[in-house]
Design a protein around this motif. Structure first.
Motif, short mmCIF file in Angstrom:
data_model
loop_
_atom_site.label_atom_id
_atom_site.label_comp_id
_atom_site.label_asym_id
_atom_site.label_seq_id
_atom_site.Cartn_x
_atom_site.Cartn_y
_atom_site.Cartn_z
N UNK A 118 -8.94 7.53 -2.89
CA UNK A 118 -10.12 7.09 -2.15
C UNK A 118 -10.22 7.70 -0.75
N UNK A 119 -9.08 8.06 -0.17
CA UNK A 119 -9.12 8.65 1.18
C UNK A 119 -8.48 10.05 1.20
N UNK A 120 -8.28 10.63 0.03
CA UNK A 120 -7.67 11.96 -0.04
C UNK A 120 -8.50 12.98 0.73
N UNK A 121 -7.84 13.83 1.46
CA UNK A 121 -8.52 14.85 2.25
C UNK A 121 -8.77 14.46 3.69
N UNK A 122 -8.47 13.23 4.04
CA UNK A 122 -8.64 12.79 5.43
C UNK A 122 -7.63 13.50 6.32
N UNK A 123 -8.11 14.10 7.41
CA UNK A 123 -7.24 14.83 8.33
C UNK A 123 -7.27 14.18 9.71
N UNK A 160 -1.95 15.63 10.21
CA UNK A 160 -1.56 15.08 8.93
C UNK A 160 -2.77 15.01 8.00
N UNK A 161 -2.49 15.26 6.74
CA UNK A 161 -3.53 15.26 5.71
C UNK A 161 -3.11 14.29 4.61
N UNK A 162 -4.00 13.37 4.28
CA UNK A 162 -3.71 12.39 3.23
C UNK A 162 -4.00 13.00 1.86
N UNK A 163 -3.03 12.92 0.96
CA UNK A 163 -3.21 13.39 -0.41
C UNK A 163 -3.50 12.24 -1.37
N UNK A 196 -3.84 23.67 6.41
CA UNK A 196 -4.83 23.20 5.45
C UNK A 196 -4.15 22.89 4.13
N UNK A 197 -4.78 22.07 3.34
CA UNK A 197 -4.25 21.75 2.02
C UNK A 197 -5.39 21.66 1.01
N UNK A 198 -5.11 22.07 -0.21
CA UNK A 198 -6.11 21.98 -1.26
C UNK A 198 -5.91 20.68 -2.02
N UNK A 199 -6.95 19.89 -2.08
CA UNK A 199 -6.84 18.60 -2.72
C UNK A 199 -7.89 18.46 -3.82
N UNK A 238 0.85 -1.19 0.00
CA UNK A 238 0.00 0.00 0.00
C UNK A 238 0.88 1.24 0.00
N UNK A 239 0.46 2.25 -0.77
CA UNK A 239 1.25 3.48 -0.88
C UNK A 239 0.38 4.70 -0.54
N UNK A 240 1.01 5.69 0.10
CA UNK A 240 0.32 6.90 0.52
C UNK A 240 1.22 8.11 0.31
N UNK A 241 0.58 9.26 0.09
CA UNK A 241 1.28 10.54 0.11
C UNK A 241 0.59 11.38 1.17
N UNK A 242 1.38 11.89 2.12
CA UNK A 242 0.82 12.54 3.30
C UNK A 242 1.57 13.83 3.60
N UNK A 243 0.83 14.86 4.00
CA UNK A 243 1.44 16.08 4.53
C UNK A 243 1.36 16.04 6.05
N UNK A 244 2.47 16.39 6.70
CA UNK A 244 2.54 16.35 8.15
C UNK A 244 2.99 17.68 8.73
#
Length: 222
Positions: free
Chosen positions: A92-97, A85-88, A213-216, A69-75
């Motif tokens: 399917x789960x982008x925007x999860x904080x 942390x915000x999932x990019x 915050x992040x724009x996704x 499984x692979x993820x891109x995350x901002x922390x």
């Protein structure tokens, strides 16, 4: 003639002022982020262990004997325990904080109308995705050494009676910035690989983390 001379003097002063501030910022940045190349291995270790905050964009790969499984995350993290942390990716789960403000834990995703708050949550620093978790474990059990252009901070973490995970943080010698964190759990046949695509250290206050915050792009639910 006098008027033209006065204008030239004023312009010269303005240019000098601009140059002053540009040079001031340049040297400030150099002192805080680019002067680690002359530090020895112990000084860089101390720099990492004394980290009070950081913000990073990471790529995470979790590999087991069954799947990957692979993820891109901002922390963002602020000592002692303010995190967000915000999932990019994945989409399917982008925007999860996931936010912890020192007292309450909040998990939300506005796209799916998800919001859950755990009040008076007893924060436990065992989230392997965050550097503060590694640092706490490293202080308990540690090994420090060099390989080529990188410094490696290594620790072993006891999962249970018969299971020990090995964690290695690779640090660039020139910048003193983390490059990657590799976690091997041999008994569980699992490996976690965290790549620090971007990272800034010691530049955050608590309000910066909680306001993060992040724009996704619009996510799709499958």
């Amino acid at each position: 003639m006098k008027k033209r001379k006065a204008v030239l003097i004023v312009l010269s002063i303005l240019i000098l002022i601009i140059l002053f501030f540009l040079l001031k910022n340049y040297y400030k940045n150099s002192e805080t982020g680019n002067n680690m190349s002359n530090k020895n291995i112990e000084e860089i270790e101390k720099y990492i262990l004394s980290m009070s905050s950081y913000e990073a964009k990471i790529s995470v790969t979790v590999q087991s004997n069954k799947n990957t499984n692979k993820y891109v995350i901002q922390q963002k993290y602020k000592s002692p325990n303010i995190v967000k942390q915000v999932v990019e990716e994945p989409e399917t789960i982008a925007g999860t904080e996931i936010i912890y403000d020192g007292n309450n834990l909040t998990i939300k995703n506005s796209k799916y109308n998800l919001s859950k708050i755990y009040e008076n949550y007893n924060y436990i620093a065992n989230n392997f995705l965050f550097l503060d978790s590694f640092i706490k474990e490293y202080k308990e059990d540690n090994k420090l050494y060099e390989e080529k252009e990188e410094i490696i901070m290594e620790t072993n973490v006891k999962i249970n009676e018969n299971n020990i995970a090995t964690k290695k943080l690779y640090i660039n010698k020139e910048t003193a910035k983390p490059v990657k964190l590799v976690i091997d759990n041999i008994n569980e046949k699992q490996q976690v690989y965290i790549l620090y695509n971007e990272i800034k250290i010691n530049n955050l206050e608590q309000k910066d983390v909680l306001a993060f915050k992040t724009k996704l792009p619009n996510a799709k639910l499958y």
